[in-house]
Design a protein around this motif. Structure first.
Motif, PDB file in Angstrom:
ATOM      1  N   LYS A 112       0.865  -1.226   0.137  1.00 48.60           N
ATOM      2  CA  LYS A 112       0.044  -0.148  -0.020  1.00 48.60           C
ATOM      3  C   LYS A 112       0.943   1.238  -0.114  1.00 48.60           C
ATOM      4  O   LYS A 112       2.114   1.130   0.613  1.00 48.60           O
ATOM      5  N   PRO A 113       0.600   2.344  -0.742  1.00 49.28           N
ATOM      6  CA  PRO A 113       1.150   3.523  -0.569  1.00 49.28           C
ATOM      7  C   PRO A 113       1.237   4.128   0.684  1.00 49.28           C
ATOM      8  O   PRO A 113       0.271   4.170   1.626  1.00 49.28           O
ATOM      9  N   GLU A 114       2.540   4.444   1.440  1.00 49.59           N
ATOM     10  CA  GLU A 114       2.762   4.876   2.789  1.00 49.59           C
ATOM     11  C   GLU A 114       2.536   6.421   2.665  1.00 49.59           C
ATOM     12  O   GLU A 114       3.635   7.027   2.747  1.00 49.59           O
ATOM     13  N   VAL A 115       1.247   6.655   2.675  1.00 53.83           N
ATOM     14  CA  VAL A 115       1.114   8.281   2.630  1.00 53.83           C
ATOM     15  C   VAL A 115       0.811   8.778   4.039  1.00 53.83           C
ATOM     16  O   VAL A 115       0.393   8.283   4.916  1.00 53.83           O
ATOM     17  N   TYR A 116       0.891  10.198   4.393  1.00 50.52           N
ATOM     18  CA  TYR A 116       0.423  10.749   5.347  1.00 50.52           C
ATOM     19  C   TYR A 116       0.134  12.391   5.154  1.00 50.52           C
ATOM     20  O   TYR A 116      -0.134  12.340   3.940  1.00 50.52           O
ATOM     21  N   PHE A 117      -0.462  12.946   6.118  1.00 53.49           N
ATOM     22  CA  PHE A 117      -1.202  14.137   6.082  1.00 53.49           C
ATOM     23  C   PHE A 117      -0.088  15.294   6.711  1.00 53.49           C
ATOM     24  O   PHE A 117      -0.208  15.283   7.956  1.00 53.49           O
ATOM     25  N   PRO A 118       0.657  15.841   5.999  1.00 53.25           N
ATOM     26  CA  PRO A 118       1.669  16.748   6.619  1.00 53.25           C
ATOM     27  C   PRO A 118       1.175  18.089   7.437  1.00 53.25           C
ATOM     28  O   PRO A 118       1.847  18.341   8.224  1.00 53.25           O
ATOM     29  N   ASN A 119       0.078  18.408   7.169  1.00 50.66           N
ATOM     30  CA  ASN A 119      -0.618  19.573   7.842  1.00 50.66           C
ATOM     31  C   ASN A 119      -1.642  19.097   8.882  1.00 50.66           C
ATOM     32  O   ASN A 119      -2.504  20.092   9.225  1.00 50.66           O
ATOM     33  N   ALA A 120      -1.622  17.999   9.063  1.00 54.84           N
ATOM     34  CA  ALA A 120      -2.767  17.375  10.059  1.00 54.84           C
ATOM     35  C   ALA A 120      -2.096  17.627  11.608  1.00 54.84           C
ATOM     36  O   ALA A 120      -1.142  16.883  11.802  1.00 54.84           O
ATOM     37  N   LYS A 121      -3.029  17.936  12.165  1.00 58.70           N
ATOM     38  CA  LYS A 121      -2.625  17.978  13.834  1.00 58.70           C
ATOM     39  C   LYS A 121      -3.078  16.661  14.410  1.00 58.70           C
ATOM     40  O   LYS A 121      -2.130  16.001  15.107  1.00 58.70           O
ATOM     41  N   LEU A 122      -4.163  16.181  14.297  1.00 64.50           N
ATOM     42  CA  LEU A 122      -4.618  14.972  14.737  1.00 64.50           C
ATOM     43  C   LEU A 122      -5.401  14.052  13.704  1.00 64.50           C
ATOM     44  O   LEU A 122      -5.756  14.602  12.736  1.00 64.50           O
ATOM     45  N   ALA A 123      -5.239  12.774  13.864  1.00 61.45           N
ATOM     46  CA  ALA A 123      -5.755  11.865  12.846  1.00 61.45           C
ATOM     47  C   ALA A 123      -6.363  10.664  13.517  1.00 61.45           C
ATOM     48  O   ALA A 123      -5.917  10.144  14.641  1.00 61.45           O
ATOM     49  N   GLU A 124      -7.785  10.205  13.159  1.00 62.01           N
ATOM     50  CA  GLU A 124      -8.024   9.068  13.884  1.00 62.01           C
ATOM     51  C   GLU A 124      -8.689   7.847  12.619  1.00 62.01           C
ATOM     52  O   GLU A 124      -9.269   8.751  11.731  1.00 62.01           O
ATOM     53  N   PHE A 125      -8.546   6.790  12.755  1.00 65.78           N
ATOM     54  CA  PHE A 125      -9.230   5.788  11.916  1.00 65.78           C
ATOM     55  C   PHE A 125     -10.543   5.301  12.386  1.00 65.78           C
ATOM     56  O   PHE A 125     -10.613   5.119  13.582  1.00 65.78           O
ATOM     57  N   GLN A 126     -11.470   5.255  11.559  1.00 65.96           N
ATOM     58  CA  GLN A 126     -12.868   4.955  11.995  1.00 65.96           C
ATOM     59  C   GLN A 126     -12.915   3.476  12.001  1.00 65.96           C
ATOM     60  O   GLN A 126     -12.507   2.550  11.171  1.00 65.96           O
ATOM     61  N   PHE A 127     -13.509   2.999  13.281  1.00 64.65           N
ATOM     62  CA  PHE A 127     -13.548   1.362  13.589  1.00 64.65           C
ATOM     63  C   PHE A 127     -14.970   0.879  13.728  1.00 64.65           C
ATOM     64  O   PHE A 127     -15.138  -0.122  13.968  1.00 64.65           O
ATOM     65  N   VAL A 128     -15.818   1.865  13.982  1.00 57.53           N
ATOM     66  CA  VAL A 128     -17.313   1.558  14.113  1.00 57.53           C
ATOM     67  C   VAL A 128     -17.970   1.491  12.798  1.00 57.53           C
ATOM     68  O   VAL A 128     -17.979   2.308  11.849  1.00 57.53           O
ATOM     69  N   THR A 129     -18.914   0.061  12.770  1.00 58.37           N
ATOM     70  CA  THR A 129     -18.801  -0.910  13.654  1.00 58.37           C
ATOM     71  C   THR A 129     -17.665  -1.936  13.426  1.00 58.37           C
ATOM     72  O   THR A 129     -17.327  -2.862  14.002  1.00 58.37           O
ATOM     73  N   VAL A 130     -17.201  -1.481  12.227  1.00 59.19           N
ATOM     74  CA  VAL A 130     -16.130  -2.530  11.820  1.00 59.19           C
ATOM     75  C   VAL A 130     -14.910  -1.614  11.224  1.00 59.19           C
ATOM     76  O   VAL A 130     -15.138  -0.330  10.865  1.00 59.19           O
ATOM     77  N   PRO A 131     -13.673  -2.137  11.122  1.00 58.71           N
ATOM     78  CA  PRO A 131     -12.664  -1.145  10.446  1.00 58.71           C
ATOM     79  C   PRO A 131     -13.139  -0.451   9.163  1.00 58.71           C
ATOM     80  O   PRO A 131     -13.713  -1.203   7.982  1.00 58.71           O
ATOM     81  N   ASN A 132     -13.279   0.595   9.042  1.00 51.50           N
ATOM     82  CA  ASN A 132     -13.631   1.212   7.813  1.00 51.50           C
ATOM     83  C   ASN A 132     -12.808   1.300   6.823  1.00 51.50           C
ATOM     84  O   ASN A 132     -11.861   2.293   6.490  1.00 51.50           O
ATOM     85  N   VAL A 133     -12.485   0.228   5.976  1.00 53.08           N
ATOM     86  CA  VAL A 133     -11.438  -0.003   4.937  1.00 53.08           C
ATOM     87  C   VAL A 133     -12.007  -0.900   4.082  1.00 53.08           C
ATOM     88  O   VAL A 133     -12.692  -1.652   4.194  1.00 53.08           O
TER      89      VAL A 133
END
Length: 415
Positions: A112-133
């Motif tokens: 997978k591409p190893e990307v990130y958000f340079p100007n992000a202060k906080l980041a959360e991955f959504q897990f409800v109700t299952v991992p949102n992927v």
């Protein structure tokens, strides 16, 4: 007739078989995928054997846009990040249908591409109700990788036109560990920034969005970077109700002193001081809601001019009161009304008997001095009345001119 019935039965049977086929094919596809992953090296890029960078297209779907906080200079957004690339290692002739999978183990197993958000202060991955992927593997080896994230982005605002300002906030996506020789990020063709149709914000309206590139240059290499620019226009309804309209009313109330009696010193003084303190308190409360910046804002200019108008009205009363009391000797009856020559001198005496009796009881010099003093008193009082009458029209006209210039300048330069 029998031939027609036979053809109809054949078509129905074929359709039922076709509807039941995907479950069996999906199971077969999963087995094929497991066999492909046995010799799969997720550390290598899909184009590593070609000595070429892997092209990854990105797309953002903004589901919700949180309120922008001017104090902390950031905003929250709930979005879907979609990435697409081609991986020949997951191509197989027996895979005929796209595979939509929500398996964290599969996500860990493939590259997978190893990307990130340079100007992000906080980041959360959504897990409800299952991992949102979601991982979609197409028969030609095209991969769709979609994530749902909740992010807090920094947005450095320029508040010189606050609250009539337009802000441009950015969302940056960059490669974290792969240089441009290994990974090349690009926006998807067409409309890569999609916004939920029913999206509404309490303070801003989204009026435009654009895409750009922002390569990150470091000593260890160059990294691919993408930038999304969201143009936001601030709604002025809240500030009209909370700041502009109340201050206009306070300024208008301060003009009521021009219609009061000139000798109503306590009433006019109380009115001027009260309105001045009220608008000063309102300006102070407004400053608490926005960050302390070193430059002047549009709201500062508005509050400063309103304070100046109220202070000018209070200063006008000071001048009027000074002329009203200057060389005060004997109270004149209604000095603001024009007097004729015959009756003006009769009212100079308290008993109303005129200068004849005064001349009999006083020397001629005293009579002349008294007459000059009374004339000067009336002249200064008439001047005070004229200043009040002129202020009744001058202050509203000047404030109207300021409003026209203020709103024309800031509204015409808003876009």
């Amino acid at each position: 007739m029998w031939v027609f019935l036979w053809l109809l039965l054949t078509m129905v049977t074929a359709q039922q078989q076709q509807e039941n086929t995907p479950n069996k094919v999906t199971t077969a596809h999963l087995r094929i995928l497991d066999s492909l992953l046995r010799n799969y090296d997720r550390r290598a890029t899909p184009t590593n054997h070609k000595n070429e960078p892997t092209n990854v297209t990105c797309e953002l779907y903004i589901r919700s846009f949180g309120s922008i906080n001017p104090t902390t200079m950031d905003y929250q957004v709930d979005l879907y990040l979609r990435q697409e690339w081609e991986d020949e290692r997951l191509r197989h002739p027996d895979i005929t249908n796209p595979l939509d999978l929500n398996d964290p183990n599969l996500v860990k197993a493939i590259w997978k591409p190893e990307v990130y958000f340079p100007n992000a202060k906080l980041a959360e991955f959504q897990f409800v109700t299952v991992p949102n992927v979601l991982v979609r593997i197409n028969p030609n080896g095209q991969i769709l990788y979609m994530l749902r994230l909740k992010l807090t982005f920094a947005c450095m605002m320029e508040l010189s036109r606050f609250p009539l300002d337009v802000q441009v906030c950015t969302m940056e996506i960059g490669s974290f560990s792969k240089t441009t020789q290994e990974l090349n990020l690009s926006w998807k063709e067409g409309d890569p920034i999609k916004i939920y149709r029913g999206l509404k914000m309490p303070q801003f309206n989204i009026i435009d969005n654009q895409t750009d590139r922002c390569h990150e240059d470091f000593q260890i290499g160059n990294y691919s970077c993408l930038r999304a620019l969201i143009t936001l226009e601030r709604n002025i309804g809240f500030h009209l109700v909370q700041s502009y309209l109340p201050s206009i009313l306070i300024v208008v109330i301060s003009w009521m002193g021009f219609w009061m009696d000139t000798d109503s010193v306590p009433a006019r003084t109380c009115l001027g001081v009260t309105t001045l303190l009220t608008v000063s308190n309102q300006a102070s409360e407004t400053q608490l809601k926005i960050p302390q910046v070193s430059y002047i804002k549009a709201l500062d200019i508005w509050m400063g001019v309103c304070t100046a108008f109220i202070f000018a009205a209070l200063l006008e009363f000071t001048v009027v009161n000074y002329y009203w009391r200057k060389k005060l000797s004997t109270a004149c009856h209604n000095p603001c009304r024009p007097k004729t020559t015959s009756d003006s001198w009769m009212e100079l005496m308290p008993n109303g008997r005129g200068l004849d009796q005064l001349s009999q009881a006083s020397p001629a010099a005293d009579v002349a001095e008294f007459s000059i003093s009374q004339a000067d008193t009336r002249r200064y009082r008439l001047l005070a009345c004229r200043i009040d009458e002129l202020s009744r029209y001058l202050f509203p006209v000047a404030f109207l001119v300021f409003n026209v210039a203020y709103w024309w300048y800031y509204m015409s330069h808003r876009h």
